[in-house]
Design an enzyme around this catalytic site. Structure first.
Site, mmCIF file in Angstrom:
data_model
loop_
_atom_site.group_PDB
_atom_site.id
_atom_site.type_symbol
_atom_site.label_atom_id
_atom_site.label_comp_id
_atom_site.label_asym_id
_atom_site.label_seq_id
_atom_site.Cartn_x
_atom_site.Cartn_y
_atom_site.Cartn_z
ATOM 1 C CB THR A 82 3.732 2.372 -0.178
ATOM 2 O OG1 THR A 82 2.692 0.901 -0.083
ATOM 3 C CG2 THR A 82 3.810 3.552 0.961
ATOM 4 C CG ASP A 111 -2.435 -3.559 4.850
ATOM 5 O OD1 ASP A 111 -1.363 -4.698 3.936
ATOM 6 O OD2 ASP A 111 -1.628 -2.597 5.013
ATOM 7 N N GLY A 151 7.105 -1.099 0.260
ATOM 8 C CA GLY A 151 7.562 -2.386 0.670
ATOM 9 C C GLY A 151 6.755 -2.887 1.217
HETATM 10 O O1 DON Z 1 0.508 -0.233 5.082
HETATM 11 C C1 DON Z 1 1.638 -0.957 4.714
HETATM 12 O O2 DON Z 1 2.306 -1.298 5.958
HETATM 13 C C2 DON Z 1 1.011 -1.775 3.624
HETATM 14 N N1 DON Z 1 -0.088 -1.213 2.593
HETATM 15 C C3 DON Z 1 2.175 -0.490 2.474
HETATM 16 C C4 DON Z 1 1.728 -1.605 1.102
HETATM 17 C C5 DON Z 1 2.975 -1.618 0.437
HETATM 18 O O3 DON Z 1 3.679 -0.617 1.084
HETATM 19 C C6 DON Z 1 3.077 -2.205 -0.905
HETATM 20 N N2 DON Z 1 2.789 -3.885 -0.124
HETATM 21 N N3 DON Z 1 1.947 -3.923 -0.115
#
Ligand code: DON
Length: 568
Positions: A375, A417, A467
């Site tokens: 991210t 998610d 993260g």
């Molecule tokens: O929105 C979120 O919290 C996650 N999709 C962010 C993903 C991320 O930071 C990296 N890891 N998978």
């Protein structure tokens, strides 16, 4: 890049940066991992993107103009997470008035169903959420921007069209993405080298298709993405693989303005991400719990401090799983961010014994999937003191590697998610609690935590990180380092981080913490804390500190990936 896995890596990084690498700009521009400036700063993971942001500030744009331009530039220069096919959150503190939150999180397509992943089959095509980034940036610009919209896209178009020299961090990122991407030929065509060799620092990356897509968005606004032939191609690219996003989903996507979460800590005002992110609620809950203890008196690396931090993390992440989801679909209890609630939680912490996570809620043991750094977060402040804290994402690195045919941009795999199996919560890693189950049009729960801290109404700290689930803890560590332990921002960002997410009932720490504070960790083990012996790098916090007395901005780029601060 500094090797954080070497003994003393973080300490060396901070000494090196503080003593040798602070770039000051009295009149002219300044660039580097740490910059001190007076007029404006942009801190992101990517040097060309930070420089785009600064050029927008210098040409009379405000922090929101610079944020939109930086976000479009990152879609070109940091494709593993910078995006137009994903979503995210932008927290804005205007020159005057209260902070405002722009929610451009992806939504579940209209054809999505709560049980669509019960068989366990979750392929890249059905994992795509309706993208929010372009409407989000347009909403922020419509409300606060000063420059004309096409000006914000021009630098990104140039970078994509003419190409730019890649650095070592981007070469590493692209090479990692290209590995195992054979199932996605368009991904390899657009981001691979023509001779299929590995990328090296100094090579040039040109993205003509992406330049054309960005030009359409520049000319037609968000409609150039949501209702144009880009939308047709997006739907077709997904349909060929069984994807379910329709043109109607794209046309109907709305970014939303929301009231940020607000808390206070030791006289500072903390503003952060509200649901559908869990970030702000969990951050404020943790800080509220910790405010009941004299951790400053104990010291930053004292086992008592670390124990209290872990216990606060455990409780906040437990509540995250139990209560949080899209506020347009579920009601989130206000109590979670109240001091009274935090006092009760704090009073239940045993001073010398770890709580078993399973004892906190009547939920079966839940093992949460490990999440990486894919991210990206950037922080910006302008000459008038307007601040932007922006975190956006494709979820995994390069999302699910689906590149929209002929359009040069990647789609997210954010549907991951959501809780995949309604009612099924098991020790193998599945959470089925109701607040975050899939429903058409619903936003999936996030951990992204763009945060702005004020003192007496003035911005002092702009922060955030990638993260996955570790994001909230990374922001908590940086916040405490600065506000509670008085570390200069460079040291606060470099300091080793740790993570507890309720389940798995285990602490993970960065290598430097394991090496530099071995005795404290031994004491934590004796209190009953399980500590993972596989330390991991945690986050990439690109932050800004404001010294309002000196009217000075300190931009600090995290060196865990190789970020860049550009100011003037
Ligand atoms: O929105 C979120 O919290 C996650 N999709 C962010 C993903 C991320 O930071 C990296 N890891 N998978």
């Amino acid at each position: 890049m500094l090797d954080m896995s070497r003994p003393g890596g973080a300490l060396l990084a901070s000494l090196f940066a503080v003593v040798f690498m602070v770039t000051r700009c009295d009149a002219a521009e300044a660039s580097g991992s740490t910059v001190e400036c007076h007029h404006g700063v942009v801190v992101s993971v990517s040097k060309p993107a930070s420089e785009v942001g600064r050029s927008i500030l210098e040409s009379g744009g405000n922090a929101v103009d610079a944020a939109a331009a930086t976000a479009f530039a990152l879609a070109v220069t940091w494709p593993e997470a910078g995006n137009i096919g994903g979503g995210g959150f932008m927290l804005i503190k205007p020159h005057d008035g209260d902070p405002v939150f722009v929610d451009y999180r992806e939504t579940a397509p209209g054809a999505a169903r709560a049980d669509m992943y019960v068989t366990g089959k979750r392929d890249s095509y059905t994992m795509v959420g309706t993208p929010g980034t372009v409407r989000g940036l347009a909403l922020a610009h419509a409300k606060f921007g000063r420059l004309a919209w096409p000006k914000l896209l021009a630098p990104a178009i140039k970078l994509a069209d003419e190409g730019f020299q890649i650095d070592a961090a981007l070469a590493r990122s692209l090479n990692a993405g290209l590995r195992n991407s054979r199932a996605f030929p368009e991904f390899g065509r657009v981001l691979g080298k023509t001779d299929s060799s590995a990328w090296r620092a100094g090579d040039r990356l040109v993205q003509k298709d992406l330049a054309r897509t960005l030009r359409l968005i520049a000319d037609r606004g968000p409609d150039g993405f949501y209702t144009s032939d880009v939308a047709d191609r997006l739907v077709e690219s997904l349909r060929s693989g069984g994807g379910i996003i329709s043109k109607d989903d794209l046309a109907k996507y709305e970014a939303k303005l929301r009231r940020p979460i607000h808390g206070t800590f030791r006289g500072y005002d903390i503003y952060s991400a509200p649901p559908p992110s869990s970030g702000g609620v969990a951050l404020v809950e943790m800080l509220n719990i910790l405010e009941n203890f004299d951790v400053r008196g104990y010291g930053r690396w004292d086992p008592r401090t670390l124990h209290l931090m872990i216990e606060s993390m455990r409780r906040a992440y437990c509540d995250r799983a139990r209560f949080l989801g899209d506020p347009d679909f579920v009601s989130v209890p206000d109590e979670l961010t109240s001091r009274q609630y935090a006092r009760r939680l704090g009073s239940e912490i045993h001073p010398a014994r770890a709580t078993a996570s399973a004892a906190l809620a009547k939920t079966q043991g839940i093992t949460l999937a490990v999440e990486g750094n894919q991210t990206t977060h950037f922080s910006i402040i302008d000459d008038q003191g307007m601040a932007v804290s922006n975190t956006y994402t494709l979820e995994q690195s390069f999302g699910g590697k689906i590149m929209v045919n002929g359009c040069g941009f990647l789609l997210n795999n954010e549907m991951g998610d959501f809780n995949p199996k309604p009612g099924v919560t098991d020790s193998k890693g599945t959470i089925g609690t109701p607040p975050n189950q899939i429903a058409p049009g619903k936003r999936m729960l996030s951990s992204m935590t763009p945060t702005i801290v004020l003192k007496d109404g003035k911005v002092v700290l702009i922060e955030g990180s990638p993260g996955g689930r570790t994001i909230i803890n990374t922001v908590c560590c940086v916040t405490l380092n600065v506000l509670e332990f008085g570390m200069p921002l460079r040291e606060a960002v470099d300091a080793p981080r740790m993570q507890h997410a309720w389940f798995p009932d285990e602490l993970t720490v960065e290598p430097a913490l394991l090496k530099e504070h071995a005795e404290a960790l031994r004491e934590l083990r004796a209190m009953g804390h399980a500590i993972s012996d596989r330390p991991e790098r945690q986050g990439d916090a690109n932050c800004i500190w404001v010294d309002s007395e000196k009217r000075e901005y300190l931009g600090v780029a995290d060196q865990r990936i190789g970020g860049w601060a550009a100011g003037y």
